[in-house]
Design a protein around this motif. Structure first.
Motif, PDB file in Angstrom:
ATOM      1  N   ASN A  26      -3.892  -0.873  -1.458  1.00  0.00           N
ATOM      2  CA  ASN A  26      -4.648  -0.925  -2.414  1.00  0.00           C
ATOM      3  C   ASN A  26      -6.173  -1.430  -3.328  1.00  0.00           C
ATOM      4  N   VAL A  27      -6.668  -1.615  -1.541  1.00  0.00           N
ATOM      5  CA  VAL A  27      -7.537  -1.978  -1.981  1.00  0.00           C
ATOM      6  C   VAL A  27      -8.806  -0.105  -1.391  1.00  0.00           C
ATOM      7  N   THR A  28      -8.618  -0.261   0.381  1.00  0.00           N
ATOM      8  CA  THR A  28      -9.577   0.349   1.478  1.00  0.00           C
ATOM      9  C   THR A  28      -9.122   1.477   0.794  1.00  0.00           C
ATOM     10  N   ARG A  29      -8.258   1.760   0.262  1.00  0.00           N
ATOM     11  CA  ARG A  29      -7.817   3.894  -0.188  1.00  0.00           C
ATOM     12  C   ARG A  29      -8.375   4.065  -1.302  1.00  0.00           C
ATOM     13  N   LYS A  30      -8.585   2.998  -2.523  1.00  0.00           N
ATOM     14  CA  LYS A  30      -9.171   3.412  -3.595  1.00  0.00           C
ATOM     15  C   LYS A  30     -10.874   3.394  -3.435  1.00  0.00           C
ATOM     16  N   GLU A  31     -11.355   2.348  -2.388  1.00  0.00           N
ATOM     17  CA  GLU A  31     -12.630   2.583  -2.366  1.00  0.00           C
ATOM     18  C   GLU A  31     -13.311   3.811  -1.231  1.00  0.00           C
ATOM     19  N   GLU A  60      -8.956   7.237   9.075  1.00  0.00           N
ATOM     20  CA  GLU A  60      -8.523   5.855   9.864  1.00  0.00           C
ATOM     21  C   GLU A  60      -7.382   5.402   9.009  1.00  0.00           C
ATOM     22  N   VAL A  61      -7.995   5.353   7.485  1.00  0.00           N
ATOM     23  CA  VAL A  61      -7.190   4.335   6.849  1.00  0.00           C
ATOM     24  C   VAL A  61      -5.560   4.566   7.188  1.00  0.00           C
ATOM     25  N   GLU A  62      -5.133   5.981   6.837  1.00  0.00           N
ATOM     26  CA  GLU A  62      -4.403   6.802   7.010  1.00  0.00           C
ATOM     27  C   GLU A  62      -3.144   6.277   8.060  1.00  0.00           C
TER      28      GLU A  62
END
Length: 283
Positions: A26-31, A60-62
């Motif tokens: 909800n945060v990092t993906r959007k950033e 890396e996030v995914e």
């Protein structure tokens, strides 16, 4: 990915992972998406270091999201006997599974969250709606959640019927913890992978649908290896118009090369594998 044999999720560890997963989604993906969007605004992506860095960060996030979702593995236990539910829950929670128990198939159908990846462990024979009837109902609802059936000594015919109807696996009573844990681990891992693949295809389809009909046609021609000049002749438009469409569709899809576009369409068009990973523990 965490080692399956060594990893045991405590209550505190589970909460930490869930909080991290929530932040990533909800945060990092959007950033990261904003970074990619900003990098695209600079034009040519072929030599755009900011774009490449943002795409690497996105990967890396995914990967971390996938890892956490696997660690938060989820099993539903459906059995009318409380003692069986308690025993199965203990066998699975001791291996780090999240477990929710249901006393009947009807209760499961009302209370469960079908969008959450995992698997179902259900007795073949239960009062009210049987395990086989539950299987048919879930199939009618389009569910992809794999079902592992528990069978007694005299239920082999029912087990065979369940497998023919699409059950993922069965475990005979008395239940051996290692056999149950191994099968559930395989099925949960498989279903998490399937859900990720279906989600990726859904998002890819949404991106593809932002293209105009002409852009979609040119996109498929690019993937097939057609040159701009030949595409222009085939579509009776100028080569410059083809280049303009190509630039627009590349920007919308976030893809730079013909190879990337071909891989994107291949993933979009392929039908996900829905063959359950039957555990090899039969005598």
């Amino acid at each position: 990915m965490a080692d399956e044999k060594e990893f045991v999720l405590t209550r505190e560890g589970k909460l930490e992972l869930e909080n991290e997963l929530d932040t990533l989604k909800n945060v990092t993906r959007k950033e990261v998406s904003e970074k990619i969007k900003e990098a695209r605004s600079f034009g040519d992506l072929s030599e755009n270091a900011e774009y490449d860095e943002a795409k690497n960060e996105q990967a890396e996030v995914e990967a971390r999201i996938n890892e956490i979702e696997y660690m938060l593995k989820y099993a539903r236990v459906i059995d009318d006997e409380e003692g069986v539910r308690t025993a199965l829950s203990f066998m699975l929670t001791s291996e780090g599974f999240r477990v929710k128990t249901y006393e009947s198939a009807q209760t499961f159908l009302v209370d469960d969250t079908p969008s959450e990846p995992g698997c179902i462990i259900a007795d073949v024979r239960m009062p009210g709606m049987s395990g086989l009837e539950l299987q048919l109902e879930l199939k009618n609802r389009g569910s992809t959640i794999p079902i592992l059936f528990l069978t007694g000594h005299g239920d082999m015919a029912a087990a065979v019927m369940a497998l023919k109807r699409g059950a993922a696996d069965f475990v005979a009573k008395p239940i051996e913890p290692e056999v149950l844990q191994s099968s559930v681990r395989n099925l949960v891992h498989w279903h998490c992978s399937l859900c990720r693949e279906l989600n990726m295809r859904r998002k890819a389809r949404e991106r593809f649908n932002t293209l105009t009909p002409k852009e979609q046609e040119i996109c498929r021609r690019i993937a097939a290896g057609a040159l701009n000049k030949q595409t222009a002749i085939d579509l009776n438009i100028s080569e410059q118009t083809v280049k303009t469409h190509r630039a627009n569709l590349s920007k919308k899809l976030g893809l730079r090369s013909a190879i990337e576009i071909a891989e994107f369409l291949k993933m979009l068009d392929n039908i996900p594998n829905v063959i359950f990973p039957i555990t090899a523990h039969r005598d």
